[in-house]
Design a protein around this motif. Structure first.
Motif, PDB file in Angstrom:
ATOM      1  N   GLN A 196       0.822  -1.205   0.000  1.00 29.05           N
ATOM      2  CA  GLN A 196       0.000   0.000   0.000  1.00 29.05           C
ATOM      3  C   GLN A 196       0.860   1.262   0.000  1.00 29.05           C
ATOM      4  OE1 GLN A 196      -3.493  -0.046  -0.267  1.00 29.05           O
ATOM      5  NE2 GLN A 196      -2.899  -2.148  -0.770  1.00 29.05           N
ATOM      6  N   ASP A 197       2.003   1.207   0.641  1.00 27.41           N
ATOM      7  CA  ASP A 197       2.895   2.355   0.730  1.00 27.41           C
ATOM      8  C   ASP A 197       3.542   2.635  -0.631  1.00 27.41           C
ATOM      9  OD1 ASP A 197       4.593   4.266   2.446  1.00 27.41           O
ATOM     10  OD2 ASP A 197       6.094   3.093   1.366  1.00 27.41           O
ATOM     11  N   TYR A 243       6.273   4.161  -1.572  1.00 24.82           N
ATOM     12  CA  TYR A 243       7.707   3.880  -1.639  1.00 24.82           C
ATOM     13  C   TYR A 243       7.962   2.380  -1.746  1.00 24.82           C
ATOM     14  CZ  TYR A 243      12.586   3.362  -0.301  1.00 24.82           C
ATOM     15  OH  TYR A 243      13.922   2.999  -0.282  1.00 24.82           O
ATOM     16  N   GLN A 244       7.254   1.593  -0.941  1.00 20.83           N
ATOM     17  CA  GLN A 244       7.446   0.145  -0.982  1.00 20.83           C
ATOM     18  C   GLN A 244       6.980  -0.443  -2.312  1.00 20.83           C
ATOM     19  OE1 GLN A 244       9.140  -1.648   1.163  1.00 20.83           O
ATOM     20  NE2 GLN A 244       9.516   0.178   2.401  1.00 20.83           N
TER      21      GLN A 244
END
Length: 224
Positions: free
Chosen positions: A85-86, A88-89
């Motif tokens: 969901q992030d 960056y990840q």
């Protein structure tokens, strides 16, 4: 959510990762086996640019390129999310998936094909790339943490396909002592029912790789 079809080859790791995603999402689909050495009008119609498998057909619309298809599947069928969901990840997952295809896979295949004094150099190069993946999985069950995700599917070719390349190329790449975390992840990943269900027969892969390597070596010999 409409009719879903996959144009693919059971020997292709790029196609297998698409089946894994659909299985994990619980999406029913029809699999259309393609002869990649004698491309059908259906494939040429739906992927006229690259003329390669896999191709996902969703309500008649064509989506090509396996990593693109994985993201499409995750966006259309939101159950059991694959990408983090992030933001960056998500970006990191995409980076390592691309790295796996461009460096780990091609490097492993080059090592499989290499002969003579070039062999060890190619093995070392492939293992250098594998070392980056080893670091990414260190201390985790799956690449995304505790549940299987996008990067696991993108890198999921490693356990079976590298083992086949090792046998065909008479070499060792994924040594348990050198890559303990990747080795452990491989065992967990390969034990998942949706993964097992879609794996091609090892003997069929061995036959395919033997034929491919012999063909490429003969081409190189004729150039000399």
């Amino acid at each position: 959510m409409g009719e879903v079809k996959v144009i693919g080859s059971t020997r292709s790791l790029f196609c297998t990762r698409i089946e894994w995603a659909l299985k994990l999402k619980g999406v029913e689909y029809e699999y259309i086996e393609e002869d990649i050495r004698n491309k059908s009008p259906t494939l040429l119609k739906h992927n006229p640019i690259h003329k390669k498998v896999p191709v996902l057909l969703h309500d008649g619309e064509s989506i090509a390129e396996s990593l693109v298809i994985l993201e499409y599947i995750d966006e259309v069928w939101t159950q059991n999310p694959l990408l983090p969901q992030d933001p960056y990840q998500r970006t990191i997952s995409r980076f390592w998936a691309k790295f796996s295809d461009e460096k780990v896979l091609l490097g492993s295949f080059d090592a499989c094909k290499a002969q003579g004094e070039e062999k060890q150099k190619a093995i070392d190069t492939a293992q250098e790339s594998l070392a980056f993946i080893e670091k990414e999985i260190e201390g985790k069950k799956y690449f995304g943490g505790e549940s299987i995700g996008y990067l696991d599917l993108a890198i999921g070719w490693i356990p079976l396909w590298i083992a086949v390349m090792e046998e065909v190329g008479e070499m060792k790449l994924l040594e348990a002592e050198k890559f303990p975390f990747l080795h452990k992840w491989s065992q967990i990943f390969m034990d998942l029912p949706p993964v097992k269900e879609c794996l091609p027969a090892r003997e069929a892969l061995l036959e395919y790789f033997h034929a491919s390597i012999n063909y490429l070596r003969s081409l190189e010999a004729n150039k000399q």
